[in-house]
Structure formats: structure tokens, C-alpha cells
Design an enzyme around this catalytic site. Structure first.
Site, PDB file in Angstrom:
ATOM      1  N   ASP A 232       6.688   1.749   7.052  1.00  0.00           N
ATOM      2  CA  ASP A 232       6.198   1.605   5.682  1.00  0.00           C
ATOM      3  C   ASP A 232       6.810   2.683   4.799  1.00  0.00           C
ATOM      4  OD1 ASP A 232       4.302   1.078   3.454  1.00  0.00           O
ATOM      5  OD2 ASP A 232       3.240  -0.090   4.951  1.00  0.00           O
TER       6      ASP A 232
ATOM      7  N   HIS B 165       1.433   3.276  -0.316  1.00  0.00           N
ATOM      8  CA  HIS B 165       1.291   2.066   0.494  1.00  0.00           C
ATOM      9  C   HIS B 165       1.230   2.393   1.997  1.00  0.00           C
ATOM     10  CE1 HIS B 165       2.729  -1.840   2.175  1.00  0.00           C
ATOM     11  NE2 HIS B 165       2.180  -2.377   1.110  1.00  0.00           N
TER      12      HIS B 165
ATOM     13  N   SER C  32      -0.444  -7.030   2.791  1.00  0.00           N
ATOM     14  CA  SER C  32      -0.120  -5.685   3.292  1.00  0.00           C
ATOM     15  C   SER C  32      -1.361  -4.982   3.823  1.00  0.00           C
ATOM     16  CB  SER C  32       0.444  -4.814   2.165  1.00  0.00           C
ATOM     17  OG  SER C  32       1.792  -5.096   1.938  1.00  0.00           O
TER      18      SER C  32
END
Ligand SMILES: *[C@@H]1O[C@H](CO)[C@@H](O)[C@H](O)[C@H]1NC(C)=O
Ligand SMILES: *[C@@H]1O[C@H](CO)[C@@H](O)[C@H](O)[C@H]1NC(C)=O
Ligand SMILES: *[C@@H]1O[C@H](CO)[C@@H](O)[C@H](O)[C@H]1NC(C)=O
Ligand SMILES: *[C@@H]1O[C@H](CO)[C@@H](O)[C@H](O)[C@H]1NC(C)=O
Ligand SMILES: *[C@@H]1O[C@H](CO)[C@@H](O)[C@H](O)[C@H]1NC(C)=O
Ligand SMILES: *[C@@H]1O[C@H](CO)[C@@H](O)[C@H](O)[C@H]1NC(C)=O
Ligand SMILES: *[C@@H]1O[C@H](CO)[C@@H](O)[C@H](O)[C@H]1NC(C)=O
Ligand SMILES: *[C@@H]1O[C@H](CO)[C@@H](O)[C@H](O)[C@H]1NC(C)=O
Length: 759
Positions: free
Chosen positions: A138, A211, A542
Site C-alpha cells: 500500500d 491509505h 480498499s
């Protein structure tokens, strides 16, 4: 495109951006991934990396190897001119040269909602999961987050071969017994975009986007009490597998992830011995020769479960990505938590909206209300999008402004309204944005409404000569029903590559998930937002993917010998598809019952997944047979399976015989009878299971042979299902059902999706 729900990181679509195609100039080099037939290496080379370099040098003096891949694929990545690319393609040993592509990045109530609080008592030993390692590819990690606190953790598992890399604002001291590894892969990004600007992003595993910290802590974050975002979603944050170790591989940089960096991350994660790989990233899936699918195949062979997000391209059918059968593909559903902030109009009508706004509220008394499209300057006259500087102050001052929402810059629109003197904002989804409004931490009193409600509000605005409104904020609401519903943005099937393999596999929570975040990023991802937070609320597949990755880690800790496909089978056959009142889970895009094309086997149920009774196991050999059924050539096998493989010419291969825990039955070419064969493995106590089927329509008949299976412990038994459709022309194209094996206590449920393709 709905994929932009994650605002910043979901910016680029592979459809539009192929790195190799963006450069026209002859001498410009662009990055490529090169697949090599490693088995044909001349004996004169000691090591494949030397051979790769020599092949490359034979076509270019200046080209350099970016990465040599050892595990994920056989090959390397490099930057080449158009001419060098042409030359390299025809060199001996070269199987395929693909342009490097850009992929896009596609949680405190969650544990209670999932019944995880009940799990504690079910664990034989509370710390057992400490030996399972979840690798997260990520945007990196914010290591100081309390979600990576290692208090109480035992020594790092001995199988661990990874490390903590040093770079900008990151040293080996940032890792601990929870966050055991952190690496970064910038070469593909730098080859594509240029050197990393270290004033804006860290050349290290440090997360500047948020994220990666969010997904890693959702999968395996430690317990953190008293978290929240601006007073919303207060509670205890915990990952799905609180005892598991986390290893982060930073493969995504500001605004994009390149395939070559992702492959390098997968390559390293395999070498480091992770048990689970979590990838909330996706590109355009054309076939299983997609580089991420190939890397996932290698991971699967190493016993690693690869869990991926399905994508945020719903509700349009068949836009789902990461659909290779060796990948666990996760869609998104809502939680039973909401952040209501309704719009109350001058005509007495109220419309429900959502908001994470924190600050001074609007007066209770109605204030003047205007549509941005009636207050825009010059060319933007009919534009209701509230683009920066577009509003006429005289028209909006002292008013609430209705702006047309978009997937990007929702919070920035509030700034446009605020700068022009507006008091508040109502964001209305456009038709493509659908019915589910997004909750944002707005900078002025603001709420968001779905498309239909937005249209109704506009009707009022356009018909009332003196429209007024106010926004009523109601904080955090729990036990919202119905929940879960399939999120409208969640990508759906049918599987665009092999319609006989049902995708997605299942859904998990992916709407308004609170989890740890990067202090280098603003909670709204709006560049001018000066705020920073420890925890943030995000939505997308996600967010659902790491729930499954974490639960897979938990299952792995209890059943270390289970293969990735057994774990996936356990997750799928125990998933639920109905609410407590036996009604099928709803699809938020239609408010009608959802189908297996939206939720696969259903919504994940952690407690049941620990005891699935029977499972559908799939070996590497089974996957190779599946590829034989797809008529893969020798070269295809060398690319995808990284070996020479010959299908048995005497054998009848069929995609319907892959031992998948779900059924997608495709009637095409006048074929009215389809058989699927399956093998069950008993992972519970000895027992006798009986089959039962449920069908939505009477025009299909199902026969299962045999109908009763008696298992000893660990025994395998096979069965054959025949699906027959009545020969009369169908006036429908899809229908659904299920097939269940039950011993009276444990139900092993598989969804069935039928499609008719008219000749
Ligand atoms: C491990 O177990 C010990 C003793 O039961 C406990 O104090 C500690 O918090 C546990 N650690 C984790 C990560 O569960
Ligand atoms: C490095 O960390 C410090 C303190 O945590 C922060 O102020 C600074 O912005 C960081 N620099 C980068 C490039 O991330
Ligand atoms: C959430 O926590 C904040 C800070 O502790 C507190 O001010 C707020 O009142 C809490 N909200 C709710 C709804 O409990
Ligand atoms: C709408 O909300 C207001 C409070 O803002 C309340 O007084 C009114 O009863 C509500 N109207 C309806 C129709 O629910
Ligand atoms: C406001 O905009 C709408 C849609 O663009 C239009 O139909 C309406 O006539 C406008 N109202 C005024 C007062 O300009
Ligand atoms: C749901 O179905 C089950 C099994 O068919 C039944 O036992 C149960 O009573 C039903 N519940 C409701 C609320 O209808
Ligand atoms: C594979 O080839 C066979 C024989 O040519 C053909 O019948 C079949 O449809 C092909 N399968 C696929 C998936 O293309
Ligand atoms: C299909 O046709 C049958 C009989 O002609 C009818 O009963 C049924 O409602 C039709 N179904 C749909 C979905 O149109």
C-alpha cells in the site's frame, strides 16, 4: 467513475494511463516488465540476474535493470526506448514485454458488528495469532500510531526474513514486535514520473497518504481505546487480527502505484515469508496474464492467501477487478453505523444526509437556500459544481448552497461556498454517484444526500420563490437497519474473464470505516486542509479487503496447516446472505435484494468461519488444470505459472470443474445441461451431510450425485451437480440459487448464479 470515492488515491485509471503510451518521443525511455523463460537460461550463466542483464545489454547500452524478480514472476523491469523495446521482444528467452502500468488504490464499530467481540472466548489461546504475518502492499505506514503498539507481544516469528528499511523520517527503530517489517519500492515510480520530491513525500516506508496506515491497522491493528474523528465514531479501534504481525510494503506513491513496484513488493513479501497478502489496489483486468494476477499465483503457491479489493466501479455490472480464481476478491457493504445530518426544508420536508462536520452549527431557524447553478459566474452559469471561485458572493452570502457532488474535491467545494460568504452546504450526488452519500469532515456546516433526494431538493429550490433550509446534525447513530447493504460503489460481477467463476467472493465492511491514519495527510485529503488526525473514516473496497485479510490471518493462526483456498472456502461457505428476518441483503444502488453477482457468497461472518465443517480445497495442480481448460499455450504457462507445463491431450479439462466454493452456471450455445464437479474435505468431526438446493425459478433443475456424503475426519468426498434448463427460450438472462450441505448443525453453503447467453 465511482472509483474515486477514496478521493486522492483513486485518481488514475489504467484505462486512461498506460505509462508506455504517454511518451511519444523516440528517445524517451518508458518502463516495461519483461517475462523471461528462465528454464532456457544458457548454462554459461551462474545466475539468472546476470543472464537478464546480458540480454538487456544486448539491446541497449544504457538500459538498467530496475528490479530483478525471483519469486513473483521470472523476469525483470527496465526502462526502454521504443526501438529498444522492439529489439528486446525478439531476443531468445524473452516471453513477453509488457508496458509498466499504473494501478489505483481502490474501521471501531466493525468488530462488534461482525461479532468479533464474541470471538475472544472462542480462542484456545489468546496470543496464538502472534505467529501470523500480514503483508500489506500500500502507501506505507505511520509507525507511531497506537494501532502498531507491541505491548505484550512475544518475539518476532522465526520464519520472518524481512526487515525494516531506513529512509526519510524512518529508521529501524520505527519497527517493533507488531510492525515487524517496512520496506519501500520507488524505482518504477521514479522511472515513470521522475525522482521523488522529498519535500512532499518520504523516500521511505513512511505513509504520507494515510491509505496504507488505514488498511494495515484494519487488518491487524492493536486495540486502541477512545478513538474517534472529530467526535464521531467514538469507541475502541481494533484490527481484525489483533495479535498478528504487520509487514508493510510501500508500493504506492502520491497519486499512483506502478506495476513494477507492486511486483517488487510481492516478490519481497514472498521471500520474507508473510502468510497473508492484502492488496487494496487494482488495475484493469484483461486476463490472468495480468502482472498482479501472476504475482498472486506465485504467492498462492507459497501458501500465502492473497486478498484483494474488488474495485469501486459499481453499480455497473462486470467492472470487477482482481478476479483470478487464486485471489480472494472482496466487495464492500455498509456497517450498522451512520452519521446522519438531515436537510430540513422550508416546506416542512426533511431529507436524510450524512456528515462528519465538527464545529459551530447553523441556526435552528431556516436560512435562505440557493442552488449553486443559479449563483455561478460567467461560463459556469449553469454549473452547480462549486468549482473554486465560481460562486457570486452577492448571491450566496448568508445562504445555504446546494452543490452538485463529485467523487473528488467534495470538501474543497465547501471552501468555495465558505469563501463566497455562504453559511452552509448541501452536497447532492449526481446520477453516476448514486444513492449513497459520502460522509466527509467538512470545513463548514454541510451534509451530503443521495441522487434522488438531491433531485427532490432541487425541485423545491426551483419551485419555491423564497426557498429556505437548515441542516440538523445528529452525531453518530448505531444499530442502523437494514445493515449490511451492498455499497453502490462496490464492483460487481459477472466475472468479465471466466463467467463460470463467480466473483466477488464475498463482501465485508467498507463504508465509513474508522482506522489509523497518517499525520502527514489531511483527513479529507484536500491539500489546503491543515488538519491532521490519528484516526480517519474512509470508504471503499480498499477498506473491506483488509477485513478479510485480517480474518484470514486469524483463521491461519488457529489452523496453521490450512491452504489459502481452504481459508477462502471457510470464509465463503459460512458467509450470510440474509438479515435476521430472513430477507436477502439489499443492494443500496437499487434498494432491492442483492444477488451473488453483488455479494458473492455473502457477508463475512468471523465466528462461523472458524468452524466451516467441510471445505473446498484447490491445489496448484487444480489451477493448472483450470488454465488447461482455458487453452493456455506453453508460453502462457511459462508466464503465469513460471514453468513448463503440458496439458494432457487425453484429458477433458473444464473450467466448471475447478473446486471453487461457489457456482456460476452459464448456459450458452444452446447447451441446456451443465455439470460441475466438486470435492469436499472434512475439517470438522466425522459426520453425515445431506444436500439441499434452493432456486429462484422453476425452469432450472438441479441434480446432485450423491445426495448424502458421510465423512470420517479429514476425509475427502466428491460429488457432481447437473444443472438443466428447460429448452424453451428464456425470457430472463440471470437467476440465482444456493446449494447447501448440512449435517444438521453446520451448513456449508455455496451460492449459484445462472446466466443465459442467447445465441
Ligand atoms: C498475550 O497474553 C498476555 C497474557 O495472557 C497478555 O497480557 C497480552 O496482552 C497478550 N498479548 C496480545 C497481543 O494479545
Ligand atoms: C518528518 O517527520 C516530522 C515529525 O514527525 C514531520 O514534521 C515532517 O513533516 C516529516 N517530513 C516528511 C518529509 O515527512
Ligand atoms: C466523542 O469523544 C469526544 C472526545 O472525547 C467527546 O468530546 C464527544 O462528546 C464524544 N461523542 C460522543 C457521541 O460520545
Ligand atoms: C423535520 O425536522 C424538523 C426539525 O428540524 C421537525 O420539527 C419536523 O417535524 C420534521 N418533519 C418531518 C416531516 O419529519
Ligand atoms: C436555476 O437553475 C435551474 C437549473 O439550471 C433552472 O431551471 C432555474 O430556472 C434557475 N432559477 C433561476 C431563478 O435562475
Ligand atoms: C428464518 O428461517 C429459519 C429457517 O428457515 C426459521 O427457523 C426462522 O424462524 C426464520 N425467521 C424469521 C424471522 O422468519
Ligand atoms: C478451448 O479449445 C477447445 C477446442 O478448440 C474449445 O472447444 C473451447 O471452447 C476452448 N476454450 C476456451 C475457454 O476458449
Ligand atoms: C417469463 O415468462 C413466463 C411465462 O411466459 C412469465 O410467467 C414470467 O413472468 C416471465 N418472466 C419475466 C422475468 O419476464
Amino acid at each position: 467513475m465511482k472509483s474515486l470515492i477514496l478521493i486522492l488515491f483513486v485518481i488514475l485509471s489504467v484505462n486512461d494511463v498506460s505509462l508506455a503510451r504517454t511518451e511519444k518521443s523516440e528517445n524517451k525511455k518508458t518502463p516495461y516488465i519483461v517475462h523471461v523463460a528462465k528454464s532456457t537460461m544458457p548454462t554459461s550463466f551462474n545466475h539468472h540476474s546476470i543472464w537478464y542483464k546480458s540480454i538487456l545489454n544486448s539491446v541497449s547500452e544504457s538500459a538498467e535493470v530496475l528490479y530483478t524478480y525471483d519469486k513473483a514472476i521470472n523476469g525483470f523491469s527496465t526502462s526502454l526506448t521504443v526501438e529498444e523495446h522492439q529489439l528486446l521482444k525478439s531476443q531468445p528467452g524473452i516471453l513477453k514485454v509488457t508496458p509498466d502500468e499504473m494501478y489505483k488504490l481502490h474501521t471501531t464499530r466493525t468488530p462488534e458488528f461482525l461479532g468479533l467481540d464474541k470471538l475472544a472466548s472462542l480462542f484456545p489461546a489468546p496470543n496464538k495469532s502472534n505467529d501470523v504475518i500480514v503483508g500489506v502492499l500500500d502507501t506505507g505506514v505511520w509507525p507511531e500510531s497506537k494501532s502498531f503498539d507491541d505491548t505484550g507481544f512475544g518475539p518476532i516469528p522465526r520464519i520472518w526474513k524481512g526487515k525494516c528499511e531506513t529512509g526519510t523520517n524512518f529508521t529501524t527503530l520505527n519497527c517493533n514486535k507488531k510492525l515487524i517489517g517496512a520496506r519501500f519500492f520507488p524505482k518504477g515510480f521514479e522511472a515513470a514520473v521522475g525522482p521523488i520530491d522529498e519535500t512532499t513525500q518520504s523516500r521511505s516506508p513512511r505513509d504520507d497518504i494515510g491509505h496504507g496506515t488505514h488498511t494495515a491497522s484494519t487488518a491487524a491493528g492493536s486495540v486502541v481505546e477512545n478513538v474517534g474523528l472529530f467526535g464521531y465514531a467514538n469507541g475502541t479501534a481494533r484490527g481484525m487480527a489483533i495479535g498478528a504481525r504487520v509487514a508493510v510494503y510501500k508500493v504506492c506513491w502520491k497519486s499512483l502505484c506502478t506495476n513494477s513496484d507492486i511486483l517488487a513488493g510481492i516478490d519481497q513479501a514472498i521471500a520474507d515469508n508473510v502468510n497473508i497478502l492484502s492488496l487494496s489496489i487494482g488495475g484493469l483486468t484483461r486476463d490472468y496474464k495480468d502482472n498482479m494476477a501472476i504475482g498472486a499465483f506465485a504467492a498462492m503457491e507459497h501458501g500465502i492467501l492473497v486478498s484483494c479489493s474488488a474495485g469501486n466501479s459499481g453499480p455497473t455490472p462486470s467492472r470487477i477487478t482482481n478476479v483470478a480464481p487464486w485471489i480472494t476478491t472482496v466487495g464492500a457493504g455498509t456497517l450498522d453505523r451512520d452519521f446522519p445530518a438531515y436537510v430540513s426544508l422550508g416546506n416542512g420536508k426533511n431529507y436524510s444526509g450524512v456528515s462528519l462536520y465538527k464545529g459551530n452549527y447553523l441556526p435552528d431557524t431556516p436560512v435562505p437556500f440557493i442552488y449553486a447553478g443559479n449563483a455561478s459566474k460567467g461560463d459556469e452559469k449553469s454549473d452547480g459544481r462549486c468549482l473554486p471561485g465560481s460562486l457570486v458572493s452577492e448571491k450566496v452570502a448568508g445562504k445555504i448552497v446546494l452543490c452538485d457532488s463529485e467523487y473528488v474535491s467534495r470538501v474543497a467545494k465547501g471552501n468555495t461556498v465558505k469563501s463566497a460568504g455562504g453559511l452552509g452546504m448541501v452536497l447532492a450526488n449526481t446520477k453516476t454517484d448514486g444513492e449513497v452519500p459520502r460522509a466527509d469532515a467538512h470545513i463548514l456546516p454541510a451534509t451530503a444526500v443521495g441522487f434522488t433526494d438531491g433531485e427532490a431538493i432541487k425541485n423545491y429550490l426551483f419551485s419555491d420563490p423564497k426557498p429556505t433550509s437548515t441542516i440538523v446534525f445528529q452525531g453518530t447513530k448505531l444499530k442502523v437497519e437494514p445493515s449490511p447493504v451492498v455499497a453502490d460503489f462496490s464492483s460487481r460481477g459477472p466475472n468479465p474473464i471466466t463467467p463460470q467463476i463467480l466473483k466477488p467472493d464475498l463482501i465485508a465492511p467498507g463504508v465509513n470505516i474508522i482506522a489509523a491514519y497518517s499525520k502527514n495527510a489531511s483527513p479529507t485529503t484536500w491539500d489546503s486542509d491543515p488538519r491532521s488526525v490519528d484516526f480517519n473514516i474512509l470508504s471503499g473496497t480498499s477498506m473491506s479487503c483488509p477485513h478479510v485479510s485480517g480474518l484470514a490471518a486469524l483463521i491461519k493462526s488457529i489452523h496453521p496447516d490450512w491452504s489459502p483456498s481452504i481459508i477462502r472456502s471457510a470464509l465463503m461457505t459460512t458467509a450470510y446472505t440474509t438479515y435476521k428476518n430472513n430477507q436477502t441483503l439489499l443492494d443500496s444502488s437499487t434498494n432491492k435484494p442483492a444477488t451473488p453477482f453483488e455479494f458473492g457468497a455473502g457477508h463475512l461472518d468471523p465466528v462461523s468461519a472458524l468452524n466451516p465443517g467441510l471445505v473446498y480445497d484447490i491445489t496448484t495442480e487444480d489451477y493448472l488444470s483450470f488454465l488447461c481448460a482455458l487453452n493456455y499455450s506453453h508460453i502462457d504457462f511459462e508466464i503465469v505459472a513460471r514453468r513448463k507445463y503440458t496439458c494432457d491431450p487425453k484429458k477433458q479439462y473444464s473450467v466448471t470443474n475447478l473446486n471453487y466454493p461457489s457456482f456460476a452456471v452459464v448456459f450458452e450455445g444452446g447447451n441446456n445441461e451443465i455439470t460441475h464437479s466438486r470435492t469436499l474435505t472434512n475439517v470438522g468431526a466425522a459426520g453425515t451431510y445431506r444436500v439441499s438446493v434452493k432456486l429462484d425459478i422453476p425452469s432450472v433443475k438441479i441434480s446432485v450425485e450423491p445426495e448424502v456424503l458421510s465423512f470420517k475426519e479429514n476425509e475427502k468426498k466428491s460429488y457432481i451437480v447437473t444443472f438443466t434448463t428447460s429448452t424453451s427460450k428464456q425470457n430472463i438472462t440471470q437467476s440465482f440459487g444456493s446449494l447447501e450441505w448440512s449435517d444438521g448443525r453446520t451448513v456449508v453453503r455455496s451460492p449459484i448464479a445462472f446466466s443465459w447467453k442467447l445465441p
